[in-house]
Design a protein around this motif. Structure first.
Motif, short mmCIF file in Angstrom:
data_model
loop_
_atom_site.label_atom_id
_atom_site.label_comp_id
_atom_site.label_asym_id
_atom_site.label_seq_id
_atom_site.Cartn_x
_atom_site.Cartn_y
_atom_site.Cartn_z
N UNK A 38 0.83 -1.21 0.00
CA UNK A 38 0.00 0.00 0.00
C UNK A 38 0.86 1.26 0.00
N UNK A 39 1.85 1.27 0.87
CA UNK A 39 2.66 2.48 1.00
C UNK A 39 3.42 2.77 -0.29
N UNK A 40 3.99 1.73 -0.88
CA UNK A 40 4.73 1.96 -2.13
C UNK A 40 3.79 2.41 -3.24
N UNK A 41 2.56 1.88 -3.18
CA UNK A 41 1.56 2.32 -4.14
C UNK A 41 1.29 3.82 -4.00
N UNK A 42 1.06 4.24 -2.76
CA UNK A 42 0.79 5.66 -2.50
C UNK A 42 1.98 6.51 -2.90
N UNK A 43 3.16 6.04 -2.50
CA UNK A 43 4.38 6.80 -2.78
C UNK A 43 4.61 6.92 -4.29
N UNK A 44 4.37 5.81 -4.98
CA UNK A 44 4.55 5.83 -6.44
C UNK A 44 3.65 6.88 -7.07
N UNK A 68 2.99 16.78 -5.08
CA UNK A 68 3.39 16.02 -3.90
C UNK A 68 4.85 15.58 -3.91
N UNK A 69 5.47 15.70 -5.07
CA UNK A 69 6.82 15.16 -5.25
C UNK A 69 7.78 15.57 -4.12
N UNK A 70 7.70 16.84 -3.75
CA UNK A 70 8.68 17.35 -2.79
C UNK A 70 8.25 17.20 -1.33
N UNK A 71 7.02 16.78 -1.13
CA UNK A 71 6.59 16.70 0.26
C UNK A 71 6.21 15.27 0.63
N UNK A 72 6.80 14.30 -0.05
CA UNK A 72 6.40 12.92 0.22
C UNK A 72 6.68 12.51 1.66
N UNK A 73 7.75 13.06 2.24
CA UNK A 73 8.05 12.68 3.61
C UNK A 73 7.02 13.24 4.58
N UNK A 74 6.60 14.47 4.28
CA UNK A 74 5.55 15.08 5.10
C UNK A 74 4.28 14.25 5.01
N UNK A 75 4.01 13.75 3.80
CA UNK A 75 2.83 12.90 3.62
C UNK A 75 2.97 11.63 4.44
N UNK A 76 4.18 11.06 4.44
CA UNK A 76 4.41 9.85 5.25
C UNK A 76 4.13 10.13 6.71
N UNK A 77 4.61 11.28 7.19
CA UNK A 77 4.39 11.66 8.59
C UNK A 77 2.92 11.83 8.89
N UNK A 78 2.22 12.52 7.96
CA UNK A 78 0.79 12.74 8.13
C UNK A 78 0.04 11.43 8.16
N UNK A 79 0.46 10.53 7.27
CA UNK A 79 -0.17 9.21 7.20
C UNK A 79 0.01 8.47 8.52
#
Ligand SMILES: Nc1ncnc2c1ncn2[C@@H]1O[C@H](COP(=O)(O)OP(=O)(O)OP(=O)(O)O)[C@@H](O)[C@H]1O
Ligand SMILES: [Mg+2]
Lengths: 340, 248
Positions: free
Chosen positions: A287-293, A301-312
């Motif tokens: 799931x995570x790799x799917x979202x990240x992809x 979202x390209x530059x804030x993927x880590x923030x998205x991970x934190x939010x998730x």
């Protein structure tokens, strides 16, 4: 005192022999999912599919390993990537500088990570909760700083692999396939190990530690020893696949080897799928790799993927603390034998 | 003697929680341990089973000096205990909780054997019908019996029971008292029992020790203790209890 005399009639016992007859159904399902993933690139015949699946398999292996510590034992290791980096470095050094074969280098990478975990375990597993988590971050940063100044490993520049090496594995393109299948085999192995830990007496001791460490010790669980072995087990596969990853990469440097956010992503995967379950890390990684992809291809979202991970991570902790598999097990108890 | 406590003391900073506690416990007895709140009863258990190292004195278990051992060492030696404030392993099932006791206790059974023992012990404490439930979902009375089952599954020589009757209703109390007696008679386990429910502890104990402000103020048969003026005085802060004692 008159009620005391009422002796309970012998009750009929209707126990299912769950612990005695181990349910392998859950393991089979999990392994089947992974095998399908491994075969997927053959179906599509595209190199890009292979690369995507490789990333997922890598994540599954890391997440399943971390789960032994995080999910079963209840210790949050934020700096788990240190084992990936250290194993990778040791293996890469032996491969590139000492001319070892990939297999021996992988073995050495796994063992050095295990050794580091063993030595650290004695020292930092006394710490509980946030203190342990902070210590693991400190260790990762310290290791990165050390490698940065360690001349035999190339210091800040790192090391590169002579292209000739790939010849021993049938040329560069052949080697990529070999690396892919090796990764697949390691993933199957890591998940199987995780399953047997989960269903063993050792694993029961870990679960007891997770629930209440002091009470577990009072019941006879030798927590310092059990925790150390859990830590060691959770470090071996990251060490091995670190070697494989950087072999494929062709070079190694301190920054990509000890990237802290890699650790955090692994935690998100375990939590997303369901910590403490065997299938959880597999589902969570997918799931995570799917979202990240998806995020990587989106310009916003390209530059804030880590923030998205934190939010998730925040959302999971708040709303589905048991993850996808944990939630399903809770919601549909009859699925418990299958979704382990 | 299964247990010898010799001059045990425990200090928390400036507070003397235990002072020079000394007694011998022969195998097969039930020893009642009573005293007002804060008298040091739980602290004495903690000093015996290794939660705390005593600041003074020695603990001898089955002939060996075990002073300041680790709690898991004491478990392996054959000592099991329950907690005054129950400590269920919430996310594990009732049966898994009890299996932990059997796996890691005195005999260190394999998983298969341990779960058999768990089933047997759960039937003994009348918790069989809950075996598949998560321990966190039990009510107080059931959690107390779970504590008991976990300790029993370890097949200990000595069992320390810390207020297993507290918070139970009268019918649950009589069931539990019955279980305690059967543990001694059928399983030949020696028991030390901390209890505030006077009629129960007077009823089951072979001998009673009274603590007050960390000191051992009386020791003897239930009748002797109940008629001891020092004991009555110690409980006078709590007239209700004093009255109960006198009524025995
Ligand atoms: N870890 C600790 N640190 C500091 N003081 C403590 C600690 N444990 C117990 N005490 C103190 O030691 C004294 C004895 O406590 P203990 O819990 O042994 O009493 P008790 O006889 O079991 O009482 P109760 O009947 O209320 O359970 C109390 O004054 C308590 O506050
Ligand atoms: Mg107490």
């Amino acid at each position: 005192m008159s009620e005391n005399k009422v002796a309970a009639p012998a009750k009929k016992l209707r126990f299912m022999p769950q612990l005695a007859g181990r349910p392998y159904l859950g393991l089979s399902l999990t392994l089947a999912v992974i095998v399908i993933m491994i075969l997927w690139p053959l179906v599509t015949g595209k190199d890009i599919t292979r690369e995507t699946v490789f990333t997922i398999l890598l994540s599954v292996t890391l997440a399943s390993s971390l789960n032994i510590l995080l999910g079963y034992t209840g210790y949050v290791s934020f700096g788990h990537v240190v084992f990936f980096g250290l194993g990778g470095y040791v293996g890469f050094y032996l491969l590139a500088i000492q001319g070892w074969s990939l297999w021996m280098a992988m073995l050495a990478g796994g063992l050095s990570s295990a050794l580091l975990a063993y030595l650290l375990g004695r020292a930092i597993l006394r710490l509980r909760g946030a203190y342990f988590a902070l210590a693991t971050i400190g260790i990762n940063e310290a290791m990165r700083a050390f490698i940065n100044n360690f001349k035999p490993f190339g210091g800040p520049i790192g090391m590169t692999l002579n292209f000739q090496v790939y010849r021993d594995y049938g040329g560069a393109s052949q080697a990529l396939w070999m690396v892919f299948y090796t990764m697949g085999a390691l993933t199957l192995l890591a998940v199987t190990v995780s399953f047997f830990v989960r269903t063993s007496k050792f694993g029961l001791g870990l679960l007891a530690i997770r629930e209440d460490e002091d009470a577990a010790e009072v019941m006879g669980v030798v927590a310092p020893k059990a925790k150390t072995w859990a830590y060691v087990l959770s470090a071996i596969f990251p060490g091995i696949i670190g070697v494989l990853f950087f072999f494929k990469n062709g070079s190694i440097e301190p920054a990509p080897a000890f990237r802290l956010h890699f650790s955090i992503e692994t935690i998100v995967m375990v939590m997303l799928g369901g910590q403490g379950t065997v299938l959880g890390p597999v589902v969570g990684s997918g799931l995570y790799q799917g979202i990240r992809g998806y995020l990587l291809t989106s310009a916003i979202f390209k530059n804030i993927q880590l923030a998205v991970a934190g939010g998730l991570l925040l959302l999971i902790v708040l709303f589905v603390p048991d993850g996808v598999i944990g939630w399903l097990r809770h919601r549909f108890p009859f699925l418990r034998r299958v979704l382990q | 003697m299964i247990l010898q406590v010799e001059g045990v003391g425990k200090q928390f900073g400036g507070l003397q929680a235990l002072l020079d506690v000394t007694f011998d416990l022969p195998a097969g007895q039930i020893l009642g341990l009573i005293g007002p709140n804060g008298a040091g009863k739980t602290t004495l258990f903690n000093c015996i089973n290794g939660v705390y190292a005593p600041s003074a004195g020695r603990v001898i278990f089955r002939g060996e000096d075990v002073t300041a051992s680790k709690t898991y060492d004491m478990a392996h030696r054959g000592l099991a205990r329950t907690h005054q404030i129950v400590r269920p392993l919430n996310e594990l099932t009732v049966r898994e909780n009890v299996t932990v006791g059997a796996c890691f206790g005195r005999e260190g059974h394999t998983l298969g054997k341990a779960s058999q023992i768990a089933d047997e012990v759960l039937a003994f404490v009348e918790l069989s019908d809950r075996h598949d439930q998560l321990a966190g979902s039990l009510n107080v009375g059931q959690k107390k019996r779970l504590e008991m089952a976990r300790a029993l599954a370890a097949q200990p020589y000595l069992l320390l029971l810390d207020e297993v009757l507290a918070g139970l209703n009268p019918s649950e109390i009589s069931r539990m008292v019955d279980i305690v007696k059967r543990i001694r008679d059928e399983r030949s386990v020696t028991i030390i029992m901390i209890e505030h429910v006077m009629h129960a502890v007077m009823n089951v104990s072979d001998r009673i020790i009274v603590l007050d402000y960390g000191e051992q103020i009386a020791e003897g048969s239930p009748e002797e203790v109940a008629n001891n003026p020092k004991v009555i005085e110690a409980y006078l802060g709590d007239p209700e209890l004093a009255e109960q004692l006198l009524n025995e």
